[in-house]
Design an enzyme around this catalytic site. Structure first.
Site, mmCIF file in Angstrom:
data_model
loop_
_atom_site.group_PDB
_atom_site.id
_atom_site.type_symbol
_atom_site.label_atom_id
_atom_site.label_comp_id
_atom_site.label_asym_id
_atom_site.label_seq_id
_atom_site.Cartn_x
_atom_site.Cartn_y
_atom_site.Cartn_z
ATOM 1 N N GLY A 1 0.838 -1.193 0.000
ATOM 2 C CA GLY A 1 0.000 0.000 0.000
ATOM 3 C C GLY A 1 0.869 1.236 0.000
ATOM 4 O O GLY A 1 2.028 1.222 -0.412
ATOM 5 N N GLY A 2 0.295 2.308 0.538
ATOM 6 C CA GLY A 2 1.028 3.582 0.563
ATOM 7 C C GLY A 2 2.308 3.503 1.357
ATOM 8 O O GLY A 2 3.207 4.345 1.194
ATOM 9 N N GLY B 1 25.171 12.271 -28.877
ATOM 10 C CA GLY B 1 24.707 12.961 -27.674
ATOM 11 C C GLY B 1 25.234 12.289 -26.425
ATOM 12 O O GLY B 1 25.437 12.939 -25.390
ATOM 13 N N ALA B 2 25.444 10.978 -26.532
ATOM 14 C CA ALA B 2 25.918 10.243 -25.360
ATOM 15 C C ALA B 2 27.316 10.712 -24.940
ATOM 16 O O ALA B 2 27.663 10.659 -23.767
ATOM 17 C CB ALA B 2 25.911 8.743 -25.645
HETATM 18 C C1 HXC Z 1 -3.750 -4.278 12.188
HETATM 19 C C2 HXC Z 1 -2.733 -6.170 11.437
HETATM 20 C C3 HXC Z 1 -2.490 -5.559 10.178
HETATM 21 C C4 HXC Z 1 -2.935 -4.227 9.985
HETATM 22 C C5 HXC Z 1 -1.698 -7.544 10.107
HETATM 23 N N1 HXC Z 1 -2.210 -7.394 11.336
HETATM 24 N N2 HXC Z 1 -1.861 -6.434 9.368
HETATM 25 N N3 HXC Z 1 -3.346 -5.518 12.427
HETATM 26 N N4 HXC Z 1 -3.556 -3.624 11.022
HETATM 27 N N5 HXC Z 1 -2.728 -3.584 8.831
HETATM 28 C C6 HXC Z 1 -2.198 -8.358 12.429
HETATM 29 C C7 HXC Z 1 -3.066 -9.560 12.176
HETATM 30 O O1 HXC Z 1 -4.368 -9.290 12.617
HETATM 31 C C8 HXC Z 1 -2.380 -10.612 13.040
HETATM 32 O O2 HXC Z 1 -2.734 -10.386 14.382
HETATM 33 C C9 HXC Z 1 -0.911 -10.240 12.911
HETATM 34 O O3 HXC Z 1 -0.884 -8.873 12.502
HETATM 35 C C10 HXC Z 1 -0.192 -11.053 11.871
HETATM 36 O O4 HXC Z 1 -0.956 -11.048 10.703
HETATM 37 P P1 HXC Z 1 -1.263 -12.400 9.882
HETATM 38 O O5 HXC Z 1 -2.276 -12.065 8.874
HETATM 39 O O6 HXC Z 1 -1.541 -13.511 10.831
HETATM 40 O O7 HXC Z 1 0.162 -12.646 9.233
HETATM 41 P P2 HXC Z 1 0.521 -13.172 7.781
HETATM 42 O O8 HXC Z 1 -0.304 -14.377 7.459
HETATM 43 O O9 HXC Z 1 1.991 -13.296 7.744
HETATM 44 O O10 HXC Z 1 0.062 -12.018 6.789
HETATM 45 C C11 HXC Z 1 0.692 -10.769 6.831
HETATM 46 C C12 HXC Z 1 -0.093 -9.775 5.948
HETATM 47 C C13 HXC Z 1 -1.586 -9.774 6.363
HETATM 48 C C14 HXC Z 1 0.053 -10.180 4.509
HETATM 49 C C15 HXC Z 1 0.581 -8.405 6.155
HETATM 50 O O11 HXC Z 1 -1.658 -9.634 7.781
HETATM 51 C C16 HXC Z 1 -2.345 -8.670 5.729
HETATM 52 O O12 HXC Z 1 -2.726 -8.752 4.578
HETATM 53 N N6 HXC Z 1 -2.635 -7.608 6.502
HETATM 54 C C17 HXC Z 1 -3.387 -6.515 6.041
HETATM 55 C C18 HXC Z 1 -2.577 -5.691 5.108
HETATM 56 C C19 HXC Z 1 -3.321 -4.454 4.700
HETATM 57 O O13 HXC Z 1 -4.295 -4.517 3.991
HETATM 58 N N7 HXC Z 1 -2.908 -3.326 5.281
HETATM 59 C C20 HXC Z 1 -3.463 -2.079 5.009
HETATM 60 C C21 HXC Z 1 -2.883 -1.688 3.665
HETATM 61 S S1 HXC Z 1 -3.382 -0.118 3.213
HETATM 62 P P3 HXC Z 1 -2.657 -11.528 15.480
HETATM 63 O O14 HXC Z 1 -3.325 -10.946 16.670
HETATM 64 O O15 HXC Z 1 -3.362 -12.704 14.902
HETATM 65 O O16 HXC Z 1 -1.205 -11.795 15.710
HETATM 66 C C22 HXC Z 1 -2.181 0.799 3.796
HETATM 67 C C23 HXC Z 1 -2.376 2.175 3.460
HETATM 68 C C24 HXC Z 1 -1.171 2.968 3.784
HETATM 69 O O17 HXC Z 1 -1.297 0.411 4.410
HETATM 70 C C25 HXC Z 1 -1.414 4.322 3.209
HETATM 71 C C26 HXC Z 1 -0.284 5.215 3.453
HETATM 72 C C27 HXC Z 1 -0.475 6.444 2.675
#
Ligand code: HXC
Length: 512
Positions: free
Chosen positions: A168-169, A402-403
């Site tokens: 993501g971002g 040019g290079a």
């Molecule tokens: C809160 C989160 C989290 C998040 C993971 N966790 N991502 N908690 N916010 N963004 C937590 C899970 O609930 C879990 O908690 C622990 O972290 C580990 O995650 P798992 O899913 O069990 O691990 P894994 O299977 O290795 O997968 C990792 C992952 C997946 C691929 C990162 O967790 C995932 O897809 N997370 C969401 C990613 C996402 O969509 N993020 C937002 C993106 S948008 P427990 O309690 O079970 O340990 C963004 C915008 C930014 O970031 C913009 C900036 C401008």
């Protein structure tokens, strides 16, 4: 419980992050924890943590029941080979290392300290992105970091090691920093993940292929290094730092060096007889820089140009070199962008530049034109023109069209320009040139092919040498290849105190 025990209990809890089970799960994935990474990076016993007891403030979705001291990021300062650095290390065991308001505040505080005190910032990234439970405050936290990344750019070196997810971002903070290192198989970076890609474009792709280390090292160029594992990745962070100053007002550290026999006879026989035959420019680099000091950057990307750090007589330099062993060393969009970004880093941080030239020109074709070789080629021209650090050029063979101008010619501000005796400095290759300027004569000749060859030879004799350019002073000296290292040692030493006054302006407008 007495007050000391309370403190000790809190410290112990913070050290455990998300708990033993999650630490085990992290290890099972072949990943180290945030604290183990810091330990590997910093000199033993040098780490001082800041904000160990920070906790999130979220009260939604039952979050008030689940807090972890430190809130998913370990921040602090320490030394690498005795030099101060600031480091943040995201802790995947705490809410997946996701970025909350307080997590962001910790990183921002560290960035402010790094800039105010003029020392590099190292980010060890391992995060699920924005803390989903916190909504917009998390997004605000990201932007606060991005803004600081930009303000710190060119002031202190910023290095990002990606050691897990970065999606993501969130990708934009590393993207703004100077160098990105990724770990094969356990890290990935993308703006939108495989599921979204499938929904929107119907493409089936996994995380590794979409945004793994190999993909970004070779296809996109997003990462500068793809490392086999985390230990190697952290070693490279340390190595990279050794070529850089602490900030834009300092010089890079110098290594002791005693002059010895600096003549490199092998170089006299390196260039093949035929101008169309390739050779490996890396052999030239290895011979002219200090032994084993070359650290290549962006090794698998745009291999027709080579960039990297090295030392000459113990002093840090940046090397930019055409690579005749790949696409004849032609300049294309990717090569121009790659080299321009590297040049700008070196210039921002007072690292002198060595440019080795063997370039047949810019790559022709619709693909290049439609994707903007004009704008992108101009980036390298702009970057080298703009650079005020000591700049030295060695033309080993071709410098066409040019290079020739772009590759650190005298005209765009190079301090010293050397050429090897077999250098060819001309508007274009002899064959093409003969075809254009002797078109009438060739078409009227009984044996057109023979006439063409004769005219090609005539052009070759006139321009396929460095002496026309040397007569004009565009080349300062024609040197034997074997003397190159010696000449460079002396020349860089001579330019050590170079100063250039630049007129007041807000900033230039590089063709982005
Ligand atoms: C809160 C989160 C989290 C998040 C993971 N966790 N991502 N908690 N916010 N963004 C937590 C899970 O609930 C879990 O908690 C622990 O972290 C580990 O995650 P798992 O899913 O069990 O691990 P894994 O299977 O290795 O997968 C990792 C992952 C997946 C691929 C990162 O967790 C995932 O897809 N997370 C969401 C990613 C996402 O969509 N993020 C937002 C993106 S948008 P427990 O309690 O079970 O340990 C963004 C915008 C930014 O970031 C913009 C900036 C401008």
């Amino acid at each position: 419980m007495n007050k000391v025990s309370i403190l000790q209990e809190k410290q112990a809890a913070a050290l455990l992050g998300g708990g033993a089970a999650r630490i085990e799960s992290q290890h099972k994935k072949g990943k180290l924890t945030a604290r183990e990474r810091i330990q590997l990076l910093l000199d033993e016993g040098s780490f001082e943590e800041i904000g160990m007891l920070v906790a999130h403030r979220c009260k939604d979705f039952g979050m008030e029941q689940e807090t972890y001291l430190g809130d998913g990021v370990v921040t602090g300062y320490g030394t690498v080979n005795g030099r101060l650095v600031y480091v943040f290390s995201q802790d995947f065991t705490v809410f997946g290392g996701s970025l909350s308001e307080t997590h962001a505040e910790k990183i921002c505080k560290l960035m402010d300290l790094a800039v105010q005190n003029g020392a590099p910032l190292i980010g060890l990234n391992d995060s699920g992105g924005a803390r989903i439970q916190e909504g917009v405050v998390s997004l605000g936290g990201y932007a606060d970091i991005f803004h600081r990344n930009v303000k710190a750019s060119g002031v202190i070196p910023q290095l990002s090691a990606i050691m897990g997810p970065c999606a993501g971002g969130a990708v934009y903070s590393p993207a703004i920093t100077d160098f990105i290192l990724m770990v094969e198989k356990t890290s990935y970076m993308f703006v939108t993940g495989p599921n979204v890609v499938k929904t929107v474009t119907h493409e089936e792709v996994n995380s590794e292929e979409l945004g793994g280390a190999t993909t970004h090292a070779s296809k996109s160029g997003v990462t500068h290094f793809a490392m086999a594992n985390e230990v190697e990745c952290i070693e490279y962070v340390k190595k990279l730092l050794s070529y850089m100053p602490q900030n834009c007002e300092e010089e890079a550290p110098t290594w002791e060096y005693e002059l010895g026999n600096e003549v490199r006879e092998q170089l006299n026989s390196l260039i093949p007889e035929s101008a169309n035959q390739p050779y490996d420019m890396k052999e030239v680099i290895e011979q002219v820089v200090d032994a084993e000091s070359f650290l290549e950057v962006h090794k698998q990307y745009a291999e027709n140009i080579i960039v990297g750090f090295a030392r000459i007589a113990g002093r840090s330099i940046g090397v930019v070199a055409n690579q005749p062993a790949c696409l004849a060393g032609v300049l294309d969009i990717e090569a121009s962008k790659k080299a321009a970004r590297f040049v700008r880093f070196c210039d921002a941080f007072n690292i002198p530049l060595l440019v080795l030239v063997d370039v047949p020109g810019f790559l022709p074709g619709t693909d290049q034109e439609w994707h903007g070789i004009i704008t992108n080629g101009a980036k390298l021209l702009y970057a080298l023109s703009e650079a005020t650090v000591p700049k030295i050029t060695v033309i080993t063979r071709k410098a066409y069209g040019g290079a020739y101008d772009v590759m650190n010619s005298k005209h765009i501000g190079a301090d010293l320009n050397f050429a090897w005796p077999n250098a060819e400095i001309a508007v274009m290759g002899a064959k093409g040139a003969a075809e254009i300027i002797f078109k009438k004569e060739i078409s009227e000749a009984a044996d057109k092919e023979a006439k063409w060859k004769e005219k090609e030879q005539e052009y070759l004799e006139k321009f396929a040498n460095p002496y026309g350019a040397a007569a004009r002073g565009f080349i300062d000296e024609v040197i034997l290849p074997s003397q190159t290292r010696l000449k460079l040692i002396k020349a860089f030493a001579m330019l050590e105190n170079k100063q250039v006054a630049t007129p007041k302006r807000k900033h230039g407008n590089i063709p982005l």
